[in-house]
Design a protein around this motif. Sequence first.
Motif, PDB file in Angstrom:
ATOM      1  N   GLY A 183     -19.300  33.911  14.367  1.00  0.00           N
ATOM      2  CA  GLY A 183     -18.333  34.983  14.599  1.00  0.00           C
ATOM      3  C   GLY A 183     -17.304  34.654  15.657  1.00  0.00           C
ATOM      4  N   ALA A 184     -17.631  33.688  16.525  1.00  0.00           N
ATOM      5  CA  ALA A 184     -16.671  33.315  17.566  1.00  0.00           C
ATOM      6  C   ALA A 184     -15.412  32.680  16.996  1.00  0.00           C
ATOM      7  CB  ALA A 184     -17.337  32.341  18.542  1.00  0.00           C
ATOM      8  N   PHE A 185     -15.475  32.230  15.755  1.00  0.00           N
ATOM      9  CA  PHE A 185     -14.334  31.512  15.175  1.00  0.00           C
ATOM     10  C   PHE A 185     -13.673  32.308  14.063  1.00  0.00           C
ATOM     11  CE2 PHE A 185     -17.065  28.463  17.194  1.00  0.00           C
ATOM     12  CZ  PHE A 185     -16.176  27.663  17.894  1.00  0.00           C
ATOM     13  N   ASP A 186     -13.920  33.619  14.063  1.00  0.00           N
ATOM     14  CA  ASP A 186     -13.238  34.469  13.090  1.00  0.00           C
ATOM     15  C   ASP A 186     -11.754  34.603  13.394  1.00  0.00           C
ATOM     16  OD1 ASP A 186     -15.534  34.908  11.679  1.00  0.00           O
ATOM     17  OD2 ASP A 186     -15.987  36.853  12.598  1.00  0.00           O
ATOM     18  N   THR A 187     -11.376  34.431  14.669  1.00  0.00           N
ATOM     19  CA  THR A 187      -9.969  34.646  15.056  1.00  0.00           C
ATOM     20  C   THR A 187      -9.290  33.374  15.551  1.00  0.00           C
ATOM     21  OG1 THR A 187     -10.697  35.272  17.294  1.00  0.00           O
ATOM     22  CG2 THR A 187     -10.431  37.050  15.664  1.00  0.00           C
ATOM     23  N   THR A 188      -9.873  32.237  15.281  1.00  0.00           N
ATOM     24  CA  THR A 188      -9.256  30.980  15.704  1.00  0.00           C
ATOM     25  C   THR A 188      -9.612  29.871  14.728  1.00  0.00           C
ATOM     26  OG1 THR A 188      -9.072  29.361  17.510  1.00  0.00           O
ATOM     27  CG2 THR A 188     -11.233  30.349  17.148  1.00  0.00           C
ATOM     28  N   GLU A 189      -8.782  28.869  14.680  1.00  0.00           N
ATOM     29  CA  GLU A 189      -9.040  27.714  13.821  1.00  0.00           C
ATOM     30  C   GLU A 189      -9.206  26.445  14.642  1.00  0.00           C
ATOM     31  OE1 GLU A 189      -5.961  27.457  10.912  1.00  0.00           O
ATOM     32  OE2 GLU A 189      -6.471  29.379   9.950  1.00  0.00           O
ATOM     33  N   GLU A 190      -9.493  26.606  15.929  1.00  0.00           N
ATOM     34  CA  GLU A 190      -9.677  25.447  16.794  1.00  0.00           C
ATOM     35  C   GLU A 190     -10.867  24.604  16.342  1.00  0.00           C
ATOM     36  OE1 GLU A 190      -7.965  24.079  19.169  1.00  0.00           O
ATOM     37  OE2 GLU A 190      -6.375  25.585  19.021  1.00  0.00           O
ATOM     38  N   GLU A 191     -10.690  23.307  16.394  1.00  0.00           N
ATOM     39  CA  GLU A 191     -11.760  22.388  15.997  1.00  0.00           C
ATOM     40  C   GLU A 191     -12.800  22.280  17.110  1.00  0.00           C
ATOM     41  OE1 GLU A 191     -12.366  17.669  14.739  1.00  0.00           O
ATOM     42  OE2 GLU A 191     -10.395  18.451  15.335  1.00  0.00           O
ATOM     43  N   VAL A 192     -14.061  22.284  16.741  1.00  0.00           N
ATOM     44  CA  VAL A 192     -15.150  22.082  17.696  1.00  0.00           C
ATOM     45  C   VAL A 192     -15.433  20.589  17.806  1.00  0.00           C
ATOM     46  CG1 VAL A 192     -17.568  22.571  18.221  1.00  0.00           C
ATOM     47  CG2 VAL A 192     -16.141  24.329  17.149  1.00  0.00           C
ATOM     48  N   VAL A 193     -15.414  20.089  19.028  1.00  0.00           N
ATOM     49  CA  VAL A 193     -15.590  18.643  19.232  1.00  0.00           C
ATOM     50  C   VAL A 193     -16.909  18.297  19.925  1.00  0.00           C
ATOM     51  CG1 VAL A 193     -13.118  18.198  19.268  1.00  0.00           C
ATOM     52  CG2 VAL A 193     -14.291  18.776  21.413  1.00  0.00           C
ATOM     53  N   GLY A 194     -17.635  19.296  20.390  1.00  0.00           N
ATOM     54  CA  GLY A 194     -18.895  19.015  21.067  1.00  0.00           C
ATOM     55  C   GLY A 194     -19.732  20.273  21.188  1.00  0.00           C
ATOM     56  N   ALA A 195     -21.025  20.098  21.416  1.00  0.00           N
ATOM     57  CA  ALA A 195     -21.931  21.244  21.558  1.00  0.00           C
ATOM     58  C   ALA A 195     -23.111  20.851  22.430  1.00  0.00           C
ATOM     59  CB  ALA A 195     -22.416  21.719  20.195  1.00  0.00           C
ATOM     60  N   LYS A 196     -23.670  21.851  23.108  1.00  0.00           N
ATOM     61  CA  LYS A 196     -24.858  21.631  23.931  1.00  0.00           C
ATOM     62  C   LYS A 196     -25.814  22.795  23.739  1.00  0.00           C
ATOM     63  CE  LYS A 196     -24.829  22.090  28.478  1.00  0.00           C
ATOM     64  NZ  LYS A 196     -24.609  21.807  29.931  1.00  0.00           N
ATOM     65  N   ILE A 197     -27.093  22.469  23.537  1.00  0.00           N
ATOM     66  CA  ILE A 197     -28.149  23.463  23.369  1.00  0.00           C
ATOM     67  C   ILE A 197     -29.122  23.322  24.530  1.00  0.00           C
ATOM     68  CG2 ILE A 197     -30.066  24.223  21.904  1.00  0.00           C
ATOM     69  CD1 ILE A 197     -28.500  23.045  19.517  1.00  0.00           C
ATOM     70  N   VAL A 198     -29.427  24.431  25.174  1.00  0.00           N
ATOM     71  CA  VAL A 198     -30.400  24.433  26.272  1.00  0.00           C
ATOM     72  C   VAL A 198     -31.667  25.110  25.764  1.00  0.00           C
ATOM     73  CG1 VAL A 198     -30.890  25.177  28.626  1.00  0.00           C
ATOM     74  CG2 VAL A 198     -28.555  24.519  27.990  1.00  0.00           C
ATOM     75  N   ALA A 199     -32.744  24.335  25.703  1.00  0.00           N
ATOM     76  CA  ALA A 199     -33.990  24.859  25.140  1.00  0.00           C
ATOM     77  C   ALA A 199     -35.141  23.935  25.508  1.00  0.00           C
ATOM     78  CB  ALA A 199     -33.880  24.967  23.616  1.00  0.00           C
ATOM     79  N   PRO A 200     -36.385  24.427  25.424  1.00  0.00           N
ATOM     80  CA  PRO A 200     -37.537  23.557  25.649  1.00  0.00           C
ATOM     81  C   PRO A 200     -37.602  22.432  24.618  1.00  0.00           C
ATOM     82  CG  PRO A 200     -38.183  25.867  25.745  1.00  0.00           C
ATOM     83  CD  PRO A 200     -36.784  25.836  25.237  1.00  0.00           C
ATOM     84  N   ARG A 201     -38.222  21.351  24.982  1.00  0.00           N
ATOM     85  CA  ARG A 201     -38.326  20.187  24.106  1.00  0.00           C
ATOM     86  C   ARG A 201     -39.098  20.516  22.820  1.00  0.00           C
ATOM     87  NH1 ARG A 201     -37.958  14.805  25.547  1.00  0.00           N
ATOM     88  NH2 ARG A 201     -37.994  15.455  27.748  1.00  0.00           N
ATOM     89  N   THR A 202     -40.028  21.479  22.913  1.00  0.00           N
ATOM     90  CA  THR A 202     -40.902  21.791  21.774  1.00  0.00           C
ATOM     91  C   THR A 202     -40.420  22.978  20.942  1.00  0.00           C
ATOM     92  OG1 THR A 202     -42.268  23.193  23.224  1.00  0.00           O
ATOM     93  CG2 THR A 202     -42.934  20.882  22.967  1.00  0.00           C
ATOM     94  N   ASP A 203     -39.204  23.430  21.156  1.00  0.00           N
ATOM     95  CA  ASP A 203     -38.694  24.617  20.460  1.00  0.00           C
ATOM     96  C   ASP A 203     -38.111  24.226  19.099  1.00  0.00           C
ATOM     97  OD1 ASP A 203     -37.687  27.019  19.668  1.00  0.00           O
ATOM     98  OD2 ASP A 203     -36.281  27.261  21.313  1.00  0.00           O
ATOM     99  N   PRO A 204     -38.750  24.629  17.993  1.00  0.00           N
ATOM    100  CA  PRO A 204     -38.222  24.255  16.672  1.00  0.00           C
ATOM    101  C   PRO A 204     -36.917  24.962  16.333  1.00  0.00           C
ATOM    102  CG  PRO A 204     -40.056  25.774  16.429  1.00  0.00           C
ATOM    103  CD  PRO A 204     -39.975  25.438  17.894  1.00  0.00           C
ATOM    104  N   THR A 205     -36.668  26.155  16.920  1.00  0.00           N
ATOM    105  CA  THR A 205     -35.405  26.836  16.639  1.00  0.00           C
ATOM    106  C   THR A 205     -34.227  26.042  17.184  1.00  0.00           C
ATOM    107  OG1 THR A 205     -35.580  28.185  18.657  1.00  0.00           O
ATOM    108  CG2 THR A 205     -36.506  29.102  16.638  1.00  0.00           C
TER     109      THR A 205
END
Length: 338
Positions: A183-205
């Motif tokens: 939903g964050a990109f419903d009003t923009t067409e900017e390209e995503v060039v990177g991402a970071k997820i913060v979570a435990p090592r054992t989290d399957p989600t």
Amino acid sequence: MIGLWDTTGNEVVKALAAERRSAGGVASGLALTLVAVVEEKMVREAEAAATIAAAAHPCRLLIVVRSDLEGRSRLDAEIVVGGRLGPAEAVVMRMYGRLALHAESVVMPLLAPDVPVVTWWHGEPPEMIANDFLGVVADRRITDSKQAPDPVAALVQRAHDYAPGDTDLTWTRITLWRTLVAGAFDTTEEEVVGAKIVAPRTDPTAALMSGWLKSRLHIDPEWEHTDRAPRMQSVQLQCANGDCVTVTREEGTALFSRTGQEDRYMPLPKRPVGDELAEELRRLDADQVYADALGAMAGIPDLDQRHAMRVHVWKDPALAERAGAVEGAMAGPGGSPV
């Protein structure tokens, strides 16, 4: 409610038909047959979840409880139509001895006619679904990698064993996360060039979220491991113009942050298993987006191109244990032959 102790599959079929007639049940009104495979200690959890799901999807619920495999073969059954398990036609079957390895002999005659079959394992998922005939006969197969000792490794195994029609409740648990991020990109067409997820090592989600971002955006997300929380804490996306979009979990809500805009709080509740199960029962065809995300997470492409039909591969755990015992007896110290 009808209780049958030390009974036969034929008696269960007749008792269900009699209970349906007395309760006014109509088989043509059922949307599907839900087969739940559980251990004894998780029966109440499975019943509670199935009751929620049945409220949204009228079904015939067959709960298979596989108990002691060493004792005498015996079948105990409880039949409930329109009772404590909601609007479902429910049969709870406790199988003992060798009968537990051939649960399909009792389950098959109980399947509702002309409706899809969904098999759900509420517990540690099978290593290979083809080893369980109850999975082979199903149109949809629902596992829960979170129940495994190593959830991330179990999710990778789901990719190796995947066939169209498979899904996992790990995927369902990130539905709200995926909705917020998309939903964050419903009003923009900017390209995503990177991402970071913060979570435990054992989290399957977190592992599956990483696969989803990789398959959709063609990027390689960074996974920052943390022990400060038991579940995924945040997802951050970097755009080509320098903007940053972050979704951070808080108590029952998500803090949505975006460069140049005010922070907003969005709902992100922890849903009961019954709601997650009901969501998966909304679709009875193969989920290609899940297949893409699972394949990207495990590094296995084209999962959706696999054949949807499974072939049963018989595996007798008693024979496997016996073979292991023989090999151990024939080996000397250090594993060398005697």
